[in-house]
Enzyme design. Structure first.
Site, mmCIF file in Angstrom:
data_model
loop_
_atom_site.group_PDB
_atom_site.id
_atom_site.type_symbol
_atom_site.label_atom_id
_atom_site.label_comp_id
_atom_site.label_asym_id
_atom_site.label_seq_id
_atom_site.Cartn_x
_atom_site.Cartn_y
_atom_site.Cartn_z
ATOM 1 N N HIS A 181 1.840 -8.437 5.854
ATOM 2 C CA HIS A 181 1.220 -7.140 5.580
ATOM 3 C C HIS A 181 1.294 -6.877 4.079
ATOM 4 O O HIS A 181 2.285 -7.206 3.435
ATOM 5 C CB HIS A 181 1.990 -6.053 6.346
ATOM 6 N N ASN A 182 0.225 -6.297 3.505
ATOM 7 C CA ASN A 182 0.210 -6.014 2.053
ATOM 8 C C ASN A 182 0.701 -7.232 1.258
ATOM 9 O O ASN A 182 1.583 -7.126 0.404
ATOM 10 C CB ASN A 182 1.101 -4.807 1.711
ATOM 11 N N GLU A 211 -3.042 -10.416 4.241
ATOM 12 C CA GLU A 211 -3.826 -9.191 4.094
ATOM 13 C C GLU A 211 -4.303 -9.040 2.651
ATOM 14 O O GLU A 211 -3.545 -9.294 1.709
ATOM 15 C CB GLU A 211 -2.999 -7.965 4.482
ATOM 16 N N ASP A 213 -6.227 -6.136 0.379
ATOM 17 C CA ASP A 213 -6.811 -4.791 0.220
ATOM 18 C C ASP A 213 -7.802 -4.832 -0.937
ATOM 19 O O ASP A 213 -7.398 -5.011 -2.090
ATOM 20 C CB ASP A 213 -5.719 -3.764 -0.100
ATOM 21 N N HIS A 226 -2.882 -1.624 -3.707
ATOM 22 C CA HIS A 226 -2.658 -0.635 -2.661
ATOM 23 C C HIS A 226 -3.312 0.670 -3.104
ATOM 24 O O HIS A 226 -2.774 1.387 -3.935
ATOM 25 C CB HIS A 226 -1.156 -0.457 -2.413
ATOM 26 N N GLU A 260 -8.846 -5.629 4.161
ATOM 27 C CA GLU A 260 -8.881 -4.171 4.267
ATOM 28 C C GLU A 260 -9.891 -3.752 3.209
ATOM 29 O O GLU A 260 -9.582 -3.684 2.018
ATOM 30 C CB GLU A 260 -7.500 -3.569 4.022
#
Length: 662
Positions: A181-182, A211, A213, A226, A260
């Site tokens: 994640h992230n 992931e 973003d 983020h 994302e």
């Protein structure tokens, strides 16, 4: 017999002197020379322990150098462990040599190596016996026995599980998939730096779902960070270059890039271009064999060395193939595809509440809404009412170019288990936040498991985890969730469980789920294991520790170590047992304590050994840990390696235990 023993003593000593004499040619050696010599002899050591023993030795004759005799004493203090000597003497006819026949007996009786033969014994002797004369006679000296007992062959982790041994031809949804994640963050998610190392380190750990973003950047170049926070930005293009370089270095099995996506259609086209031009043939952009009517996902084996894009998708796979001119696609059955292509009708109406909770925001990006201006005295303007929860807002458009790269991992909004059962395609995946997922585990476990037997489900941490802390992944593995995404940059028990889980199956990042989590008609739930219980009675005799890291409070090499043994699994199997504390001994603490566990669902259970220093009655300092699946446990006398909080092996430190189960 006494003559033979003297001869063996002489051989052993001759070997020892021959190894070290060159280093003493110019006289005695200092601490640095002592450590160099241990390295040359391939003896793993902790500097604090060697320094302490060295100082005790030189204090006897108040100098800073040691003789050959002194070095022999230091060597023995580190290498000649009494617990190994007891085992060796139990099988050696004279306490000096282990003939191959006795070595076979030891392997069969103590290590449960029932198929051990003369060939097995000879192979071990050839590999671990350092003394030529002994090796030629197909025998093993205590020196060889120590090296064997400290080797990977006597590790607690089953050697066959270090290779890919599971069936890799089942559909993707039948596997637990190592997921991050992230991934771009290397610290917290509010102000921490974004860094390419996040991707490199995750890939080197065998992670198979990263992931990314994505946000609009300057000069029409998308950036990764983020959103709405002070985390730094890195170019999307650079991220894909790093992924291209390291994608299959640790595992040949498919890599999923979970986008994302917050970019405008224009920059999404740049993203699509980057993915195609940089990843080239690695990028999967059309179904295998051109099939468009999919009832089952392909297997990890079929998707080897392929990168899959997880993102929203416009229309069906068939329409996408027609747009990209894939001639293997089935004939068009309607004109829907052409309409989408011509009008760019990628926008869908969606309520604001749905948009904000959608998996595209991953629920981890804080949503900052501007407050409506308040009505001030003398101000004739009235504030506009905030949009109602059901008011329609335009969702960001999805660029066709990016949409067409999505094949088997289409992000699909989770509505309900019933809705998924009736409407969801096998290639549509859901992302569910940890809080909602936890409620499902508690109140709808049966439906949740039925869902995960059919569809890839990704769980992600809640947005309020500002320090990028992690949830316990075990509760979501228990219901068959495939992509249980954790913050890889945050050390702790949760990441230790993640690392331990994916040590299995050769560390390839894919672990086949137990049959009862793959069967669509299963009645298994974590709280009601019923007929799926295969009880295991596990007994662990914790014998000793060796060269444990000293306490950070110690000025020498001391600690007051204790060991916690923990079982993670279905609720009924959760257990924690603690050894006594050994005072002031990190070099060679001895416990000789036995712990028993009854495990109902061993297929899901993990075991964690954690060594701590008792600082006070209420405070312990972490010294090292090792976590692995219960079904990867080796039986017999086993060494347990220890890892730091960051998962790095502490080369010299280990526990020694006897493992037995039925």
């Amino acid at each position: 017999m006494s003559w033979a023993r003297s001869f063996l003593n002489l051989i052993s000593l001759t070997w020892f002197w021959s190894v070290i004499q060159n280093d003493f040619k110019t006289g005695n050696i200092d601490l640095e020379g002592c450590m160099r010599l241990l390295e040359k002899m391939q003896i793993p050591f902790d500097e604090a322990h060697v320094t302490h023993i060295f100082k005790k030795t030189v204090d006897k004759h108040s100098g800073h150098i040691i003789s050959m005799e002194d070095f022999k004493a230091i060597y023995r203090a580190i290498v000649h462990r009494s617990e190994f000597q007891e085992l060796f003497r139990a099988y050696s006819p004279d306490g000096k040599i282990l003939p191959d026949s006795q070595l076979i007996k030891f392997l069969v009786k103590e290590q449960f190596y029932t198929e051990a033969t003369e060939a097995t014994a000879f192979e071990l002797i050839s590999k671990y016996e350092p003394i030529d004369e002994v090796r030629k006679k197909k025998q093993m000296s205590f020196e060889g026995f120590v090296r064997y007992m400290n080797s990977d062959e006597c590790s607690i982790f089953k050697s066959q599980h270090k290779t890919i041994y599971q069936d890799m031809n089942q559909p993707l949804c039948d596997y637990f998939i190592s997921s991050s994640h992230n991934t771009y963050l290397i610290a917290d998610q509010l102000m921490g730096p974004s860094h390419l190392w996040g991707y490199t380190s995750a890939l080197l750990k065998g992670c198979r779902c990263l992931e990314i973003d994505c946000w609009d950047g300057s000069n029409n170049e998308p950036v990764v960070y983020h959103g709405h926070t002070l985390t730094s930005k890195i170019p999307f293009r650079s991220v894909i270059h790093v992924i291209d370089k390291y994608a299959f270095m640790s595992s040949a099995y498919p890599l999923v890039l979970s986008l994302e996506n917050h970019c405008s259609p224009k920059q999404q086209e740049v993203m699509a271009n980057c993915l195609k031009s940089i990843l080239g043939d690695k990028l999967l952009s059309s179904p295998l064999g051109g099939e468009t009517e999919m009832t089952r996902l392909p297997s990890p084996e079929a998707l080897k060395f392929k990168v899959l894009i997880k993102n929203k998708k416009v229309g069906t796979i068939e329409e996408g193939m027609l747009r990209t001119g894939d001639t293997t696609a089935a004939e068009a059955t309607d004109t829907g595809a052409e309409t989408v292509a011509e009008t760019g009708a990628e926008t869908e109406d969606i309520s604001e509440s749905e948009l904000l909770s959608d998996e595209e925001t991953d629920d981890t990006t804080p949503i900052y809404r501007s407050k409506s201006p308040s009505k001030r005295k003398g101000d004739r303007r009235t504030s506009s009412p905030p949009p109602s929860k059901k008011s329609k807002v335009k969702k960001p458009k999805i660029a066709i170019a990016l949409s067409d790269l999505v094949v088997y991992t289409k992000s699909s909004k989770f509505v309900s288990f019933e809705h998924s059962l009736e409407n969801q395609k096998c290639y549509e995946n859901n992302s569910i936040g940890e809080a909602k997922a936890r409620k499902f585990v508690k109140h709808s476990a049966k439906e949740f498991i039925s869902h995960t037997t059919r569809f890839i489900t990704r769980i992600y941490p809640r947005g309020t985890r500002m320090t990028s802390s992690n949830y316990n992944p075990q509760e979501f593995w228990n219901v068959g969730c495939q992509m249980v995404a954790l913050n890889f940059q945050t050390p702790g028990t949760q990441m230790e469980l993640q690392d331990g889980k994916f040590l299995d199956n050769g560390g390839c990042g894919y672990v086949l789920k137990p049959e009862f989590l793959r069967d669509r008609n299963t009645t298994f739930t974590p709280k009601n294991v019923g007929a799926y219980s295969k009880p295991m009675s596990l007994s662990i005799r914790l014998i000793s520790g060796h060269q444990l890291p000293p306490s950070s409070l110690s000025k020498t090499n001391k600690a007051d170590p204790l060991v916690q043994i923990e079982i993670y699994g279905v609720p009924e199997d959760q257990a924690k047992k603690k050894s006594s504390v050994v005072k002031s001994n990190a070099l060679c603490p001895k416990w000789n304590e036995t712990f028993s566990f009854n495990i109902q669902v061993p297929e899901l259970a993990m075991i964690r050994f954690c060594v701590e220093d008792e600082v006070s009655l209420v405070n312990n300092e972490f010294l090292g840990q090792y976590t692995l699946p219960v079904l990867s446990l080796n039986t017999g006398y086993r060494n347990i390696p220890l890892l730091t909080r960051e998962g790095i092996k502490i080369e010299s430190a280990s526990l020694f235990a006897h493992i037995w189960y039925y």
